[in-house]
Design an enzyme around this catalytic site. Sequence first.
Site, PDB file in Angstrom:
ATOM      1  N   SER A 742       0.803  -1.230   0.000  1.00 22.42           N
ATOM      2  CA  SER A 742       0.000   0.000   0.000  1.00 22.42           C
ATOM      3  C   SER A 742       0.835   1.280   0.000  1.00 22.42           C
ATOM      4  O   SER A 742       0.290   2.375  -0.094  1.00 22.42           O
ATOM      5  CB  SER A 742      -0.972   0.005   1.169  1.00 22.42           C
ATOM      6  OG  SER A 742      -0.271   0.102   2.366  1.00 22.42           O
ATOM      7  N   LYS A 785      -6.663   3.427   8.772  1.00 18.80           N
ATOM      8  CA  LYS A 785      -5.735   4.403   8.202  1.00 18.80           C
ATOM      9  C   LYS A 785      -6.341   5.796   8.236  1.00 18.80           C
ATOM     10  O   LYS A 785      -5.661   6.781   8.566  1.00 18.80           O
ATOM     11  CB  LYS A 785      -5.397   4.017   6.754  1.00 18.80           C
ATOM     12  CG  LYS A 785      -4.514   2.783   6.656  1.00 18.80           C
ATOM     13  CD  LYS A 785      -4.303   2.386   5.208  1.00 18.80           C
ATOM     14  CE  LYS A 785      -3.389   1.190   5.090  1.00 18.80           C
ATOM     15  NZ  LYS A 785      -3.280   0.715   3.717  1.00 18.80           N
TER      16      LYS A 785
END
Length: 851
Positions: A742, A785
């Site tokens: 990511s 996140k």
Amino acid sequence: MAAGSAIQIPTRLPLLLTHESVLLPGSTMRTSVDSPRNMQLVRSRLLKGTSLRSTIIGVIPNTSDPTSDCDDLPNLHRIGTAALAVQVVGSNWPKPHYTLLVTGLCRFQILQLLKEKPYPVAEVQQLDRLEQFTNDHKSEEELGELSEQFYKYAVQLVEMLDLSVPAVAKLRRLLDNLPREALPDILTSIIRTTNQEKLQILDAVRLEERFKMTIPLLVRQIEGLKLLQKTRKPKQDDDKRVVAIRPNRRISHGSITEDEEEEEDHDDVVMLEKRIRTSSMSEQALKVCLKELKRLKKMPQSMPEYALTRNYLELMVELPWNKSTKDRLEIRAARIVLDNDHYAMEKLKKRVLEYLAVRQLKNNLKGPILCFVGPPGVGKTSVGRSIAKTLGREFHRIALGGVCDQSDIRGHRRTYVGSMPGRIINGLKTVGVNNPVFLLDEVDKLAKSLQGDPAAALLEVLDPEQNHSFTDHYLNIAFDLSQVLFIATANTTATIPPALLDRMEVIQVPGYTQEEKIEIAHRHLIPKQLEQHGLTPQQIQIPQVTTLGIITRYTREAGVRALDRKLGAICRAVAVKVAEGQHKEAKPDRAEVGEGEDCKEHVTEGAKPESISDTADLALPPEMPILIDLHALKDILGPPMYDMEVSERLNQPGVAIGLAWTPLGGEIMFVEASRMDGEGQLTLTGQLGDVMKESAHLAISWLRSNAKRYQLTNASGSFDLLDNTDIHLHFPAGAVTKDGPSAGVTIVTCLASLFSGRLVCSDVAMTGEITLRGLVLPVGGIKDKVLAAHRAGLKRIIIPQRNEKDLEEIAVHVRQDLTFVLAGCLDEVLNAAFDGGFAVKARVEHLNSKL
Ligand code: ADP
């Protein structure tokens, strides 16, 4: 009565002088030796001698050994007992001494003292016949009636005792097998007699005289027993043991004699048997227990296996075979308990209520095990506790973190020394019922080792098809676990063994937003901390801005554990102040102060006690309540640990903020890049995994192939970015291992900034996997996140387009604070990351708070 043809004792015997007890032939005595002469005898005769003869000594009663070896020897008692020293144990505490175990053999008479030092030795004459015991009852006829009469009393006495006690049964057998002449000595040493009486028996050298003297003693003991039995009739069984004759063979220091210990032990074994028979264990278990008990009875207590078997039986008795609490499940009440105990976590609470509702409708639930997965401190354990509370069940937490041995779960076989049952059986013993709520904490931290795989053992525990007959290795008998409600917790599902995960229903518990944390702090954490520190709201006031200050400047976490600790630290500091204040107040001539006043000083003359809260029964010091403002916060917790301002780190090209997911929640991550003259090498630091390294290579390749389009050049102005150039990429924190795809978009942005010389916007964070063609692929952990970015005060977040659906899970007020950019390709990412865009033609989609 002189010695016949039987065994002869030596004619010269070393003498041990005893004062407090009398050893009779046929009995055993433990005596403590600490006087100089006696010590000498033990040292030079018993400890050095090797022959059997050297272990035979003369024990002289009623004569105290002088405390100094230069003192004269006192008058010795005329008659003593020749004895075999069976055991010598030395000790230096509280002073040097030996403990001697001696068994009486026969009487002797001192003919002449041969020497006095270092220990007395005498020439002796044996007075009793000493032979191996046989069934030869020769003396019976000799003594006729007297012996018969004595025997009758002896039998009557023994039969009044509890014959089920092995020692008593043995005594009964001995009565028939021992020569009658030995009986007076043996019985006298067992029944309750004074030393004086024993001395008289010892001095009675003629057998007839001995019989005559012992009969009254026996009669007295029988009468005493009858009296005792009368007074304790109702509890007859036990009393037989209680009234068991107490031998009078004490060691001189007054500690418990061996027989007393033995007797107590028999008491225990009888009790244990009773408990086994009255316990509600399964038939199979009862059979095993009775078999073990039978073995136990035959075992000498000193055998290591004795303790092992006993512990086993104790455990079997203590286990809740049939004991359970009654479920009192009422869904409405359950909802209230869950709501009262926990703020927010709506999804989790909803799922738990569904689970409980199904349980209510269907008694026997063979459903999946609930597994709460989320960062630490988000309340997974405490929800488990609330579930137990709503069901009215016992709660037990089993920490599985670091467990790498399957016997931790399933127990050790009893053949091992120090073997014990596994945690499941131990837990059941602790809670004492067979239907508790077991919280298997941190199932993701189970480890494998040479000692087997604990996860495999857990499978059996959790599988509803198998766990009704769970067999712990230690118990070696099936125990029904089907009534136990198991709940598991984990930080991540990634490390839970797949087979185990398969049996569980995973419920994600995400981290909290700042607003939620403030609410949790004020509704739950602060009241709890105040109570723990003995404070009242009248003594301390923590306004919401302060809580926000703690959350943003002193903690950076998904849960509330560090927040809780910080609040604890504040309470401690305030407790000191309050205690000091109370101390001052305790001094006379100080005025009392009313409650609920502001933090200013108020001295109310002669204030009435009713204005003072009843918990703070001492007068409140003037500055109450202590207000914790941001200034006080700094005093107590020190300078802030985190700065909201991340923009300072983005003040030069080549830095971008990425978002990472860890088992502890989301994190923001700075990616730094620099370039230098070189040969086109890429250096990566920060403990990166293979996937992350590949992302870095992908990013560079994509940028090199698009360098012209974006007008990116190296230091010498060439579009070949690696020409004569080395690139170094670094991912702090350097010591933490990182991996995953990511970070792709972040690396691209960081490098684009480096080669274009432009600054990345300071309030932008991003996440997303990249492909070589420049597409942005979806990634996991979006919710954590986003919360991390929100915590860090960032405003714009770039996420892959295909992650749009994940935004729905995020609380509305968090979404309102943030701007999301949904990127499908890298052009869009770069456009959003730089002020004024990066590529002219790129299409950017800004999504404002409507999501
Ligand atoms: P975990 O098991 O997830 O690591 P805990 O259950 O031990 O976390 O929670 C830590 C502390 O935080 C506990 O004192 C718990 O009561 C409190 N807590 C966590 N979440 C909440 C919440 N939503 N409402 C009230 N208290 C909470």
